[in-house]
Design an enzyme around this catalytic site. Structure first.
Site, mmCIF file in Angstrom:
data_model
loop_
_atom_site.group_PDB
_atom_site.id
_atom_site.type_symbol
_atom_site.label_atom_id
_atom_site.label_comp_id
_atom_site.label_asym_id
_atom_site.label_seq_id
_atom_site.Cartn_x
_atom_site.Cartn_y
_atom_site.Cartn_z
ATOM 1 N N HIS A 81 8.853 -6.497 -1.675
ATOM 2 C CA HIS A 81 7.681 -6.287 -0.822
ATOM 3 C C HIS A 81 6.406 -6.515 -1.610
ATOM 4 O O HIS A 81 6.221 -5.946 -2.682
ATOM 5 C CB HIS A 81 7.685 -4.860 -0.253
ATOM 6 C CG HIS A 81 6.486 -4.549 0.595
ATOM 7 N ND1 HIS A 81 5.655 -3.492 0.333
ATOM 8 C CD2 HIS A 81 5.984 -5.170 1.703
ATOM 9 C CE1 HIS A 81 4.675 -3.465 1.241
ATOM 10 N NE2 HIS A 81 4.867 -4.464 2.081
ATOM 11 N N SER A 82 5.537 -7.374 -1.091
ATOM 12 C CA SER A 82 4.173 -7.521 -1.571
ATOM 13 C C SER A 82 4.129 -7.877 -3.058
ATOM 14 O O SER A 82 4.627 -8.928 -3.454
ATOM 15 C CB SER A 82 3.399 -6.232 -1.274
ATOM 16 O OG SER A 82 2.006 -6.409 -1.408
ATOM 17 N N GLN A 83 3.556 -7.010 -3.893
ATOM 18 C CA GLN A 83 3.462 -7.268 -5.332
ATOM 19 C C GLN A 83 4.810 -7.615 -5.937
ATOM 20 O O GLN A 83 4.888 -8.323 -6.947
ATOM 21 C CB GLN A 83 2.873 -6.049 -6.035
ATOM 22 C CG GLN A 83 2.671 -6.235 -7.536
ATOM 23 C CD GLN A 83 2.661 -4.914 -8.289
ATOM 24 O OE1 GLN A 83 3.211 -3.916 -7.831
ATOM 25 N NE2 GLN A 83 2.022 -4.903 -9.445
#
Length: 352
Positions: free
Chosen positions: A190-192
């Site tokens: 997720h994301s980063q």
């Protein structure tokens, strides 16, 4: 008690074994003050009946911990228990220097954190300054600091390292050790954490059987549209095994791609011919984007760059799958289990 504002108690009938362990790290410090540094905390959940050959490894994003996967802030089932109930072995990896993975300022440096104001704007409200923000309807509560759900989410936030490159180096080292223990696995990022999936698959493609990337870090190269200078390698801050080889972002030739439709951003992509990423070729990849997230305006650029590099993937825009109103934190929103069901179906169909 399960449900809104109360603790969620997992269904123990689905759980055969639960374990915790650490991977990676090294001894650091001076004589008489040595300590373990850069290790990664991992939780393991084994179902009563294992129905799938490959485990799932979850990697959280910036400012987050494994709490993202364990429970929603209003007390509903998290994705760890959901995928456990489907017969998956589940591993939850907490980034080094984060949460229960010890942080040592003398080696890891300073940390930063999300402000309450930024959290409200980016994750919980309709007040963002991107075009899709007004479509956000799935946050489980309000963005009022007095709201119990928002308070629970705010309480779960932690400090993190300011350098994405540093985080990628730490997780790559520890993540390879984790894959040595788990064997071939499916990565859910997720994301980063999106670059963690690309880096681990590039380093050990034989151990990565699939990747589900929820709004991975982007847009590629740079947000600065005034100069075509690559700030990174597009998908990651660390080098990948490009063909032909690329030893520095300064070698990359970029062009500005105009937004394909209203509400999307212009952004940098490779000039053709783009370098390829052969080690990622053939790995099933789902690239998932929410309707109302700030990522909705630029994730088309990341997807385009992946295609340029020969990285086949399914770009899944949730609204096109009939799932509306989600922001960036889709795994904890009101319809989180509907999204988990969509992902489970994709994995079942594509990961063999």
């Amino acid at each position: 008690m399960n449900g809104q504002f109360g603790p969620y108690f997992s269904d123990q009938s689905k759980l055969a074994k639960r374990g915790i362990f650490y991977v990676g790290g090294h001894i650091s410090g001076q004589e008489g003050r040595h300590h373990m540094c850069n290790q990664m905390f991992v939780e393991a959940y084994v179902p009563e009946k294992i129905l799938h050959p490959y485990p799932l490894i979850f990697f959280h994003g910036a400012g987050q911990t494994n709490v993202n996967w364990l429970v929603t802030p209003d007390g509903r089932m998290g994705w760890a228990d959901y995928f456990l109930s489907l017969g998956y072995v589940v591993y939850l990896a907490e980034q080094p220097a984060r949460g229960r993975s010890a942080y040592h300022p003398e080696e890891n440096g300073s940390t930063i954190y999300h402000s309450m104001e930024a959290i409200r704007k980016r994750f919980a409200s309709t007040e963002g300054n991107w075009p899709q923000a007004s479509l956000h309807t799935q946050w489980p509560g309000s963005a009022d600091p007095e709201d119990e759900t928002f308070s629970q989410f705010l309480s779960s936030q932690v400090e993190y390292l300011p350098s994405n490159r540093d985080s990628q180096e730490l997780v790559l080292a520890a993540g390879l050790k984790l894959l040595e223990k788990t064997g071939p696995a499916i990565l859910l990022t997720h994301s980063q954490a999106g670059p963690f999936g690309w880096l681990l698959a590039d380093a050990k493609p034989e151990l990565v059987k699939g990747i589900v990337a929820l709004e991975p870090s982007g847009p590629p190269f740079s947000m600065d549209l005034t100069a075509p200078t690559a700030k990174n390698y597009g998908l990651t801050d660390l080098p990948l095994h490009f063909d032909p080889p690329v030893s520095s972002p300064s070698e990359l030739k970029l062009r500005l791609m105009k937004a394909p439709k209203d509400g999307f951003m212009d952004g940098w992509v490779f000039q053709e011919p783009a370098p390829k990423l052969p080690r990622l070729s053939g790995i099933p990849i789902a690239f998932v984007v929410s309707e109302a997230s700030y990522h909705a305006q630029y994730d088309h650029l990341t997807s385009y760059v992946m295609n340029q590099c020969g990285v086949d993937h399914d770009l899944i825009r949730l609204e096109e799958a009939g799932i509306h109103g989600n922001g960036h934190m889709m795994m904890i929103e009101k319809n989180s289990l509907e999204i988990a069901g969509l992902l489970a179906g994709w994995i079942e169909k594509h990961v063999h």
